[in-house]
Design a protein around this motif. Structure first.
Motif, PDB file in Angstrom:
ATOM      1  N   VAL A 157      51.544  34.175  53.694  1.00  0.00           N
ATOM      2  CA  VAL A 157      51.189  35.206  54.664  1.00  0.00           C
ATOM      3  C   VAL A 157      52.491  35.646  55.331  1.00  0.00           C
ATOM      4  O   VAL A 157      53.322  34.803  55.698  1.00  0.00           O
ATOM      5  CB  VAL A 157      50.215  34.640  55.723  1.00  0.00           C
ATOM      6  CG1 VAL A 157      50.042  35.601  56.885  1.00  0.00           C
ATOM      7  CG2 VAL A 157      48.879  34.301  55.085  1.00  0.00           C
ATOM      8  N   TRP A 159      54.011  37.465  58.517  1.00  0.00           N
ATOM      9  CA  TRP A 159      53.545  37.787  59.874  1.00  0.00           C
ATOM     10  C   TRP A 159      54.720  38.273  60.712  1.00  0.00           C
ATOM     11  O   TRP A 159      55.769  37.620  60.774  1.00  0.00           O
ATOM     12  CB  TRP A 159      52.898  36.555  60.475  1.00  0.00           C
ATOM     13  CG  TRP A 159      52.630  36.517  61.954  1.00  0.00           C
ATOM     14  CD1 TRP A 159      53.003  35.521  62.810  1.00  0.00           C
ATOM     15  CD2 TRP A 159      51.895  37.470  62.744  1.00  0.00           C
ATOM     16  NE1 TRP A 159      52.547  35.791  64.077  1.00  0.00           N
ATOM     17  CE2 TRP A 159      51.874  36.989  64.067  1.00  0.00           C
ATOM     18  CE3 TRP A 159      51.275  38.689  62.452  1.00  0.00           C
ATOM     19  CZ2 TRP A 159      51.240  37.671  65.106  1.00  0.00           C
ATOM     20  CZ3 TRP A 159      50.640  39.383  63.491  1.00  0.00           C
ATOM     21  CH2 TRP A 159      50.625  38.864  64.794  1.00  0.00           C
ATOM     22  N   VAL A 166      50.346  41.903  59.983  1.00  0.00           N
ATOM     23  CA  VAL A 166      50.319  40.813  59.016  1.00  0.00           C
ATOM     24  C   VAL A 166      50.086  41.383  57.617  1.00  0.00           C
ATOM     25  O   VAL A 166      49.243  42.245  57.409  1.00  0.00           O
ATOM     26  CB  VAL A 166      49.251  39.750  59.364  1.00  0.00           C
ATOM     27  CG1 VAL A 166      47.831  40.316  59.306  1.00  0.00           C
ATOM     28  CG2 VAL A 166      49.376  38.534  58.453  1.00  0.00           C
ATOM     29  N   THR A 168      48.730  40.126  54.266  1.00  0.00           N
ATOM     30  CA  THR A 168      47.912  38.972  53.895  1.00  0.00           C
ATOM     31  C   THR A 168      48.044  38.585  52.429  1.00  0.00           C
ATOM     32  O   THR A 168      47.518  37.539  52.035  1.00  0.00           O
ATOM     33  CB  THR A 168      46.421  39.248  54.153  1.00  0.00           C
ATOM     34  OG1 THR A 168      45.963  40.257  53.237  1.00  0.00           O
ATOM     35  CG2 THR A 168      46.178  39.690  55.584  1.00  0.00           C
ATOM     36  N   LEU A 195      44.590  33.224  59.647  1.00  0.00           N
ATOM     37  CA  LEU A 195      44.823  34.652  59.910  1.00  0.00           C
ATOM     38  C   LEU A 195      44.277  35.048  61.276  1.00  0.00           C
ATOM     39  O   LEU A 195      44.940  35.768  62.037  1.00  0.00           O
ATOM     40  CB  LEU A 195      44.189  35.504  58.814  1.00  0.00           C
ATOM     41  CG  LEU A 195      44.893  35.470  57.450  1.00  0.00           C
ATOM     42  CD1 LEU A 195      44.037  36.155  56.392  1.00  0.00           C
ATOM     43  CD2 LEU A 195      46.268  36.135  57.531  1.00  0.00           C
ATOM     44  N   VAL A 203      46.277  44.837  59.747  1.00  0.00           N
ATOM     45  CA  VAL A 203      46.186  43.958  58.587  1.00  0.00           C
ATOM     46  C   VAL A 203      46.508  44.771  57.339  1.00  0.00           C
ATOM     47  O   VAL A 203      45.815  45.749  57.034  1.00  0.00           O
ATOM     48  CB  VAL A 203      44.769  43.345  58.477  1.00  0.00           C
ATOM     49  CG1 VAL A 203      44.617  42.534  57.193  1.00  0.00           C
ATOM     50  CG2 VAL A 203      44.470  42.484  59.704  1.00  0.00           C
ATOM     51  N   TYR A 216      38.438  40.117  58.137  1.00  0.00           N
ATOM     52  CA  TYR A 216      38.270  38.671  57.975  1.00  0.00           C
ATOM     53  C   TYR A 216      36.785  38.304  58.004  1.00  0.00           C
ATOM     54  O   TYR A 216      36.337  37.406  57.284  1.00  0.00           O
ATOM     55  CB  TYR A 216      38.992  37.904  59.078  1.00  0.00           C
ATOM     56  CG  TYR A 216      40.453  38.241  59.278  1.00  0.00           C
ATOM     57  CD1 TYR A 216      41.236  38.749  58.240  1.00  0.00           C
ATOM     58  CD2 TYR A 216      41.053  38.058  60.523  1.00  0.00           C
ATOM     59  CE1 TYR A 216      42.576  39.053  58.440  1.00  0.00           C
ATOM     60  CE2 TYR A 216      42.395  38.349  60.722  1.00  0.00           C
ATOM     61  CZ  TYR A 216      43.151  38.853  59.687  1.00  0.00           C
ATOM     62  OH  TYR A 216      44.472  39.163  59.885  1.00  0.00           O
TER      63      TYR A 216
END
Length: 303
Positions: A157, A159, A166, A168, A195, A203, A216
């Motif tokens: 990930v 970040w 982020v 992913t 996450l 995202v 998510y």
């Protein structure tokens, strides 16, 4: 199958997401971070042609070519273009991402022999980490974090805490079906908790348009749906293919690559049988079942 051209989104100053519609098989997202003096690239692309277009997009944004490329995992749609950026750039990835990429080799050409991938030299990470790494791009802190076994055994990930963005990798598919054949269902649920803990605003998924943390929740609902299907199907003595063919996808029916359901049931069955997370499945059997789920037509590489 014609698809739209890739496009750039700038969710924060110096942060760019490179989105390749329609986000289907082999059409991943990439991105880059730059302070104008240094650039870090997140992932590359599945074909030489698409990786060169990504390189041109970096130049067109008015920033230097990357000195660092982070691979979010080993799959060829995210890594085949690495060689377009080396030797000028150092490739960073998880320990397992390097191992898995070298083991996979030219796997995409075997799955999709009719696709023109171009001149692809398998270029695995030069620098690997086990838990987390931090790269400083000028004043921007880039945290690279291993969530455990999830989409694969070697996920990362990426970040950006100050910008709250982020990347992913394939822990999230926006509008697409998750794919657990080389990872873990239980691990993917844990990865979603990681996450969530980051509290990102933007995202950047591995495939599909930019989204927000609500992705998510829908991903978790799908994973729990697969887990329940597998528990019930295994108790009845059904094969993963029988389970998938009988399933009512409900809210997930509109997601791309619905044929991945059978691959995900295969993974769930392995975990119910006590197999270690990420233990190799019979990928040929999984691909065969996905072909059946796809109406007897082999899955297509969209790149």
């Amino acid at each position: 199958m014609p698809v739209d051209d890739p496009y750039l989104v700038q969710p924060a100053p110096g942060v760019y997401a490179y989105v390749q519609p329609d986000g289907g098989w082999c059409l991943n997202n990439a991105g880059f971070v730059s302070d104008g003096g240094r650039t870090l690239l997140v992932d590359t692309a599945a074909t030489e042609r698409r990786a060169l277009a990504l390189r041109e997009a970096v130049v067109a944004a008015g920033v230097p070519l990357p000195r660092t490329v982070v691979n979010t995992h080993h799959h060829g749609d995210h890594t085949y273009g690495n060689s377009v950026f080396t030797p000028e750039a150092l490739i960073l990835g998880h320990d397992n991402a390097r191992t898995e990429q070298l083991a996979a080799g030219h796997q995409l050409e075997m799955i999709w022999p009719a696709t023109d991938f171009g001149a692809i030299a398998i270029t695995a990470p030069d620098l690997t980490y086990s838990d987390r790494a931090t790269v400083h791009v000028g004043g921007t802190e880039v945290q690279v974090v291993h969530p455990g076994v999830a989409h694969t055994t070697g996920d990362s990930v990426v970040w950006l805490p100050r910008q709250r963005v982020v990347f992913t990798g394939d822990l999230v598919f926006a509008g697409g079906t998750p794919f657990l054949a080389m990872g873990s269902l239980a691990g993917s649920l844990r990865a979603l908790e990681l996450l969530r803990s980051l509290d990102a605003e933007t995202v950047v998924p591995g495939h599909g348009p930019l989204t927000d943390p609500s992705a998510y929740d829908s991903t978790e609902r799908y994973l729990r749906y697969v887990a329940e299907l597998a528990r019930e199907g295994r108790a009845k003595g059904l094969t993963p293919l029988e389970v998938a063919r009988q399933a009512d996808l409900g809210e997930f029916a509109a997601w791309r690559e619905s044929e991945r359901l059978v691959a995900n049931v295969h993974r769930a069955y392995a975990e119910l049988a006590g197999e270690p997370e990420g233990a190799p499945l019979d990928i040929l059997a999984v691909l065969t079942d996905m072909t059946v789920m796809n109406g007897g037509t082999p899955i297509l590489c969209h790149a």
